[in-house]
Write a protein that holds these residues in place. Structure first.
Motif, PDB file in Angstrom:
ATOM      1  N   GLU A 115       0.996  -1.253  -0.168  1.00 28.72           N
ATOM      2  CA  GLU A 115       0.092  -0.138  -0.022  1.00 28.72           C
ATOM      3  C   GLU A 115       0.828   1.195   0.023  1.00 28.72           C
ATOM      4  OE1 GLU A 115      -3.411   0.342  -0.406  1.00 28.72           O
ATOM      5  OE2 GLU A 115      -3.386  -1.888  -0.604  1.00 28.72           O
ATOM      6  N   PRO A 116       0.277   2.527  -0.591  1.00 25.70           N
ATOM      7  CA  PRO A 116       1.488   3.544  -0.906  1.00 25.70           C
ATOM      8  C   PRO A 116       1.086   4.237   0.857  1.00 25.70           C
ATOM      9  CG  PRO A 116      -0.303   3.628  -2.357  1.00 25.70           C
ATOM     10  CD  PRO A 116      -0.753   2.419  -1.535  1.00 25.70           C
ATOM     11  N   LEU A 117       2.613   4.580   0.859  1.00 23.76           N
ATOM     12  CA  LEU A 117       2.801   5.416   2.316  1.00 23.76           C
ATOM     13  C   LEU A 117       2.063   6.736   2.244  1.00 23.76           C
ATOM     14  CD1 LEU A 117       6.508   4.681   2.737  1.00 23.76           C
ATOM     15  CD2 LEU A 117       4.688   3.216   3.544  1.00 23.76           C
ATOM     16  N   GLN A 118       1.476   7.032   3.361  1.00 23.17           N
ATOM     17  CA  GLN A 118       0.661   8.177   3.574  1.00 23.17           C
ATOM     18  C   GLN A 118       1.612   9.168   4.476  1.00 23.17           C
ATOM     19  OE1 GLN A 118      -2.090   8.858   2.058  1.00 23.17           O
ATOM     20  NE2 GLN A 118      -1.896   6.860   1.234  1.00 23.17           N
ATOM     21  N   LEU A 119       1.279  10.410   4.143  1.00 25.70           N
ATOM     22  CA  LEU A 119       2.031  11.478   4.914  1.00 25.70           C
ATOM     23  C   LEU A 119       1.941  11.362   6.379  1.00 25.70           C
ATOM     24  CD1 LEU A 119       3.602  14.213   4.414  1.00 25.70           C
ATOM     25  CD2 LEU A 119       1.446  15.275   4.646  1.00 25.70           C
ATOM     26  N   GLY A 120       2.973  11.190   7.243  1.00 20.86           N
ATOM     27  CA  GLY A 120       3.001  11.176   8.408  1.00 20.86           C
ATOM     28  C   GLY A 120       2.735   9.607   9.264  1.00 20.86           C
ATOM     29  N   GLN A 121       2.426   8.734   8.304  1.00 17.86           N
ATOM     30  CA  GLN A 121       2.405   7.373   8.676  1.00 17.86           C
ATOM     31  C   GLN A 121       3.457   7.071   9.371  1.00 17.86           C
ATOM     32  OE1 GLN A 121       1.119   5.247   5.434  1.00 17.86           O
ATOM     33  NE2 GLN A 121      -1.064   4.767   6.231  1.00 17.86           N
ATOM     34  N   MET A 122       3.490   6.226  10.370  1.00 14.79           N
ATOM     35  CA  MET A 122       4.581   5.604  10.977  1.00 14.79           C
ATOM     36  C   MET A 122       5.390   4.407  10.157  1.00 14.79           C
ATOM     37  SD  MET A 122       4.961   7.584  13.798  1.00 14.79           S
ATOM     38  CE  MET A 122       6.285   6.502  14.828  1.00 14.79           C
ATOM     39  N   VAL A 123       6.646   4.363   9.945  1.00 11.15           N
ATOM     40  CA  VAL A 123       7.378   3.446   9.016  1.00 11.15           C
ATOM     41  C   VAL A 123       8.592   3.121   9.544  1.00 11.15           C
ATOM     42  CG1 VAL A 123       6.331   4.576   6.996  1.00 11.15           C
ATOM     43  CG2 VAL A 123       8.524   5.339   7.866  1.00 11.15           C
ATOM     44  N   ILE A 124       8.969   1.984   9.274  1.00 11.32           N
ATOM     45  CA  ILE A 124      10.462   1.434   9.704  1.00 11.32           C
ATOM     46  C   ILE A 124      11.147   1.088   8.560  1.00 11.32           C
ATOM     47  CG2 ILE A 124      11.357  -0.490  10.680  1.00 11.32           C
ATOM     48  CD1 ILE A 124       9.561  -0.445  12.787  1.00 11.32           C
ATOM     49  N   HIS A 125      12.457   1.494   8.689  1.00 11.00           N
ATOM     50  CA  HIS A 125      13.415   1.244   7.443  1.00 11.00           C
ATOM     51  C   HIS A 125      13.736  -0.308   7.649  1.00 11.00           C
ATOM     52  CE1 HIS A 125      16.824   1.192   4.807  1.00 11.00           C
ATOM     53  NE2 HIS A 125      16.149   2.111   3.892  1.00 11.00           N
ATOM     54  N   ASP A 126      13.551  -1.312   6.502  1.00  9.43           N
ATOM     55  CA  ASP A 126      14.099  -2.695   6.799  1.00  9.43           C
ATOM     56  C   ASP A 126      15.454  -2.411   5.704  1.00  9.43           C
ATOM     57  OD1 ASP A 126      13.433  -5.708   6.759  1.00  9.43           O
ATOM     58  OD2 ASP A 126      14.542  -5.494   4.942  1.00  9.43           O
ATOM     59  N   ILE A 127      16.586  -3.140   6.239  1.00  9.89           N
ATOM     60  CA  ILE A 127      17.966  -2.880   5.804  1.00  9.89           C
ATOM     61  C   ILE A 127      18.161  -3.527   4.458  1.00  9.89           C
ATOM     62  CG2 ILE A 127      18.869  -2.720   8.171  1.00  9.89           C
ATOM     63  CD1 ILE A 127      19.836  -5.552   7.774  1.00  9.89           C
ATOM     64  N   TRP A 133       6.610   9.094   8.136  1.00  8.29           N
ATOM     65  CA  TRP A 133       7.240   9.212   6.676  1.00  8.29           C
ATOM     66  C   TRP A 133       6.726  10.540   6.276  1.00  8.29           C
ATOM     67  CZ3 TRP A 133       4.755   9.788   2.043  1.00  8.29           C
ATOM     68  CH2 TRP A 133       5.514   9.656   1.019  1.00  8.29           C
ATOM     69  N   TYR A 134       7.832  11.107   5.650  1.00  8.80           N
ATOM     70  CA  TYR A 134       7.382  12.359   4.689  1.00  8.80           C
ATOM     71  C   TYR A 134       8.339  12.069   3.297  1.00  8.80           C
ATOM     72  CZ  TYR A 134       5.912  14.597   9.128  1.00  8.80           C
ATOM     73  OH  TYR A 134       5.077  14.696  10.145  1.00  8.80           O
ATOM     74  N   PRO A 135       7.863  12.718   2.290  1.00  9.29           N
ATOM     75  CA  PRO A 135       8.467  12.491   1.097  1.00  9.29           C
ATOM     76  C   PRO A 135       9.905  13.043   1.077  1.00  9.29           C
ATOM     77  CG  PRO A 135       6.956  14.331   0.903  1.00  9.29           C
ATOM     78  CD  PRO A 135       6.689  13.564   2.271  1.00  9.29           C
ATOM     79  N   ASP A 136      10.773  12.519   0.175  1.00  8.72           N
ATOM     80  CA  ASP A 136      12.005  13.211  -0.150  1.00  8.72           C
ATOM     81  C   ASP A 136      12.992  13.820   0.880  1.00  8.72           C
ATOM     82  OD1 ASP A 136       9.774  14.498  -2.871  1.00  8.72           O
ATOM     83  OD2 ASP A 136      11.463  13.110  -3.148  1.00  8.72           O
ATOM     84  N   THR A 137      12.839  13.012   1.979  1.00  8.92           N
ATOM     85  CA  THR A 137      13.784  13.424   3.074  1.00  8.92           C
ATOM     86  C   THR A 137      14.491  12.196   3.493  1.00  8.92           C
ATOM     87  OG1 THR A 137      11.893  12.612   4.821  1.00  8.92           O
ATOM     88  CG2 THR A 137      12.046  14.931   4.074  1.00  8.92           C
ATOM     89  N   PRO A 138      15.641  12.037   3.943  1.00  2.48           N
ATOM     90  CA  PRO A 138      16.725  11.135   4.291  1.00  2.48           C
ATOM     91  C   PRO A 138      15.695  10.065   5.301  1.00  2.48           C
ATOM     92  CG  PRO A 138      17.872  12.991   4.608  1.00  2.48           C
ATOM     93  CD  PRO A 138      16.421  13.366   4.471  1.00  2.48           C
ATOM     94  N   GLU A 139      16.368   9.060   5.310  1.00  7.70           N
ATOM     95  CA  GLU A 139      15.345   7.996   6.210  1.00  7.70           C
ATOM     96  C   GLU A 139      15.900   8.392   7.513  1.00  7.70           C
ATOM     97  OE1 GLU A 139      13.383   6.363   4.787  1.00  7.70           O
ATOM     98  OE2 GLU A 139      13.881   6.071   2.752  1.00  7.70           O
ATOM     99  N   THR A 140      14.789   8.549   8.615  1.00  7.81           N
ATOM    100  CA  THR A 140      15.049   8.909   9.945  1.00  7.81           C
ATOM    101  C   THR A 140      15.074   7.403  10.556  1.00  7.81           C
ATOM    102  OG1 THR A 140      13.549  10.525   9.926  1.00  7.81           O
ATOM    103  CG2 THR A 140      14.007   9.836  11.845  1.00  7.81           C
TER     104      THR A 140
END
Length: 202
Positions: free
Chosen positions: A122-134, A172-179
């Motif tokens: 599903e597309p990521l939505q502005l402000g949704q909590m996300v985790i970065h998988d390595i 999640w916010y677009p076009d920003t480095p992964e937090t």
């Protein structure tokens, strides 16, 4: 509505025709001088406008002159960026979003096509909590499994330290480095922690 992307595309197409007779593309040096020259002309118009506002003698400039020079400077900036391999649209959006993130402003510019969670697609939505998988990229925090051993630190891939909470993700916010998430005094801060795979699978 015409966008900056439309302008960039049209400039590239027109440039090919502009130099077709010579067969020689302007180099970076020319584009840099061209840009600085147009900025100089822009400031000359600003000088004339300020001169008129001060009631001093001398030549004048109109708002139309000012708009023309801003347009010239922008076009030449695009030409210079293109020559140096910089996508000016993407660079400006990324910089805007990084600055908003750095100083705590909510304003973000959305990318045309948001990325998708690799687990649920599903597309990521502005402000949704996300985790970065390595290995796979971004995923919804809600798509992650509860198994502690599925999570690792993003900086070196090592397991979480004893007592370190399982990461809850970051907005999640677009076009920003992964937090990257770490925990200090029970509060999430930008640092480094991640997970290995969805639902505890590598």
């Amino acid at each position: 509505m015409t966008t900056f992307t439309d302008l960039r595309t049209a400039l590239i197409a027109r440039q090919k025709e502009w130099v077709a007779d010579s067969g020689q593309e302007p180099d970076v040096g020319f584009r840099a001088i061209e840009f600085v020259g147009e900025v100089g002309e822009l400031f000359n118009v600003i000088k004339k406008i300020l001169r008129e506002a001060g009631g001093w003698r001398g030549t004048r400039a109109t708002p139309e002159d000012l708009a023309d020079e801003f347009g010239d400077a922008l076009i030449c900036l695009y030409n210079l960026a293109e020559k140096m391999g910089v996508d000016l649209d993407a660079a400006a959006i990324a910089k805007f979003n990084r600055t908003s993130e750095k100083y705590g402003f909510p304003h973000r510019i959305m990318a045309d096509e948001p990325p998708r969670c690799f687990a649920c697609r599903e597309p990521l939505q502005l402000g949704q909590m996300v985790i970065h998988d390595i290995t796979e990229g971004l995923m919804h925090a809600t798509c992650c499994g509860p198994e502690r051993d599925a999570y690792v630190r993003l900086d070196d891939g090592s397991p979480l330290e004893d007592g370190e909470p399982i990461p809850t993700g970051h907005p999640w916010y677009p076009d920003t480095p992964e937090t990257r998430i770490a925990y200090e005094d029970g509060r999430a801060t930008t640092a480094s922690a991640g997970r290995t795979g969805a639902n505890g699978e590598d």
